[in-house]
Write an enzyme that holds these catalytic residues in place. Structure first.
Site, PDB file in Angstrom:
ATOM      1  N   ASP A 105      23.662 -11.242   1.427  1.00 41.40           N
ATOM      2  CA  ASP A 105      24.929 -11.073   0.711  1.00 41.40           C
ATOM      3  C   ASP A 105      25.940 -12.182   1.017  1.00 41.40           C
ATOM      4  O   ASP A 105      27.095 -11.905   1.383  1.00 41.40           O
ATOM      5  CB  ASP A 105      25.567  -9.718   1.090  1.00 41.40           C
ATOM      6  CG  ASP A 105      24.616  -8.545   0.931  1.00 41.40           C
ATOM      7  OD1 ASP A 105      23.807  -8.563  -0.009  1.00 41.40           O
ATOM      8  OD2 ASP A 105      24.695  -7.606   1.748  1.00 41.40           O
ATOM      9  N   GLU A 135      25.557  -4.266  -9.132  1.00 43.58           N
ATOM     10  CA  GLU A 135      26.327  -4.452  -7.891  1.00 43.58           C
ATOM     11  C   GLU A 135      26.577  -5.947  -7.678  1.00 43.58           C
ATOM     12  O   GLU A 135      26.167  -6.790  -8.474  1.00 43.58           O
ATOM     13  CB  GLU A 135      25.572  -3.875  -6.687  1.00 43.58           C
ATOM     14  CG  GLU A 135      24.274  -4.585  -6.381  1.00 43.58           C
ATOM     15  CD  GLU A 135      23.489  -3.977  -5.221  1.00 43.58           C
ATOM     16  OE1 GLU A 135      23.912  -2.980  -4.622  1.00 43.58           O
ATOM     17  OE2 GLU A 135      22.407  -4.525  -4.918  1.00 43.58           O
TER      18      GLU A 135
HETATM   19  O1  FUB Z   1      23.345  -5.536   1.903  1.00 43.68           O
HETATM   20  C1  FUB Z   1      23.555  -4.197   1.508  1.00 43.68           C
HETATM   21  C2  FUB Z   1      23.666  -4.097   0.029  1.00 43.68           C
HETATM   22  O2  FUB Z   1      22.483  -4.616  -0.571  1.00 43.68           O
HETATM   23  C3  FUB Z   1      24.770  -4.922  -0.580  1.00 43.68           C
HETATM   24  O3  FUB Z   1      26.030  -4.358  -0.426  1.00 43.68           O
HETATM   25  C4  FUB Z   1      24.271  -5.019  -1.968  1.00 43.68           C
HETATM   26  O4  FUB Z   1      24.940  -5.938  -2.756  1.00 43.68           O
HETATM   27  C5  FUB Z   1      22.822  -5.358  -1.749  1.00 43.68           C
HETATM   28  O5  FUB Z   1      22.625  -6.716  -1.492  1.00 43.68           O
END
Ligand code: FUB
Length: 328
Positions: free
Chosen positions: A19, A226
């Site tokens: 991320d 997301e």
């Molecule tokens: O790293 C945890 C979660 O997985 C993140 O918040 C999302 O965007 C995905 O990458």
């Protein structure tokens, strides 16, 4: 720990990182990633495998210089309101200070977004006692416009709980919209001048197709999942995000940070691993995509590594798709 970065290679290999939110601060490239840890618990769609507890900050003088790990800059045990799962963070600079925005579960298990401050982009960061009022879900990304107004865009489906907030309140068993209904969009709100609170309610960003119709929830190749990121290029706002279940990074363009945005296409096709998450940053007049995959852990989904690649635009402002695994 220092390592030489190379395009499409893991930026560091001494810890697992995911991320990546990249920024240029004080003429260096700073990367604010999540820190993936070993665990022996359940792996599921709720993201229970992502049990991160702390953040490290990485930086490099340029793409030919070693990567510096500035060490642990914030741990969940130092955040009074948070209990677990420090997921994808972002950072911003304003008023001579650095701000780290981060999601975590509160003591009721609900994802909220907090902020911590530092005099240095390398941390350590001092957290505020409470999460940002009016924040919820995950994946904050902070965009500071040319007029100095800062916006926080956020939200993620499934483990990120976004679908549970459709009424404006947390509804534990709420599900996403029907496949032919408009998809849920990320939320965006203006930040106060001191960057510690929201001055507007979280507004849902509308993402439409080229005919102006909302992308439906069943269109998993294009609908928002997301990992939102906003950047500005030639006066236009670019909202890029992960499609989740179809594992793409895609983007849409708009005239206002709050939207609406018109879907354009794919920036990055699926990489090794389930999640895909990114940031886009300009450095010395070139643009770069920071992203992650699971190449270092050989496909173990919950242990990811940060990478980068140069990103280029076509003359009409569209983004050229990046091959994450080029031959040479
Ligand atoms: O790293 C945890 C979660 O997985 C993140 O918040 C999302 O965007 C995905 O990458």
């Amino acid at each position: 720990m220092s390592e030489l970065p190379k395009q499409h290679q893991p930026l560091v290999s001494h810890i697992y990182t995911a991320d990546p939110s990249a920024h240029v601060f004080e003429d260096r490239i700073y990367i604010y990633p999540s820190h993936d840890l070993d665990h022996d618990g359940e792996i599921n769609d709720n993201g229970d495998q992502y049990r991160m507890e702390d953040y490290h900050v990485l930086s490099m003088a340029d793409f030919n210089s070693p990567v510096v790990d500035h060490g642990q800059v914030l741990h969940v045990k130092d955040v009074p309101w948070a209990s677990s799962q420090m997921w994808a963070p972002d950072a911003a600079f304003k008023n001579g200070k650095y701000y780290l925005f981060f999601p975590a579960r509160d003591h009721e298990g609900i994802f909220r977004i907090g902020v911590a401050t530092s005099a240095s982009p390398a941390g350590p960061f001092e957290p505020e006692a409470n999460y940002i009022e009016g924040s919820f879900s995950i994946d904050p990304a902070v965009f500071v416009d040319e007029d100095d107004q800062a916006y926080m865009v956020f939200g993620g489906l499934w483990g990120g709980q976004l679908e549970k907030w459709q009424t404006g309140k947390f509804v534990e068993d709420a599900e996403g919209p029907a496949p032919d209904a408009p998809a849920l969009g990320p939320r965006i709100a203006k930040l106060s001048d001191d960057m510690l609170s929201l001055t507007t309610e979280a507004h849902e960003i509308l993402i439409v197709d080229q005919d102006g119709n909302p992308i439906p929830a069943g269109d998993e190749d294009r609908r928002y999942f997301e990992g939102p990121w906003i950047h500005k290029y030639n006066g236009k706002y670019y909202l890029s995000f992960s499609t989740g279940s179809t594992h793409k990074l895609v983007y849409a363009i708009g005239d206002n940070p709050m939207g609406p945005y018109t879907y354009q296409g794919t920036i990055l096709p699926p990489v090794i691993g389930w999640t895909t998450h990114h940031s886009i940053v300009e450095f010395q007049e070139k643009w770069y995509l920071f992203y992650h995959d699971c190449s270092l852990s050989e496909g173990v989904d919950y242990k990811r590594n940060v990478k980068y690649a140069e990103l280029t635009y076509n003359p009409d402002g569209t983004i050229r798709m990046i091959d994450p695994y080029p031959e040479s």
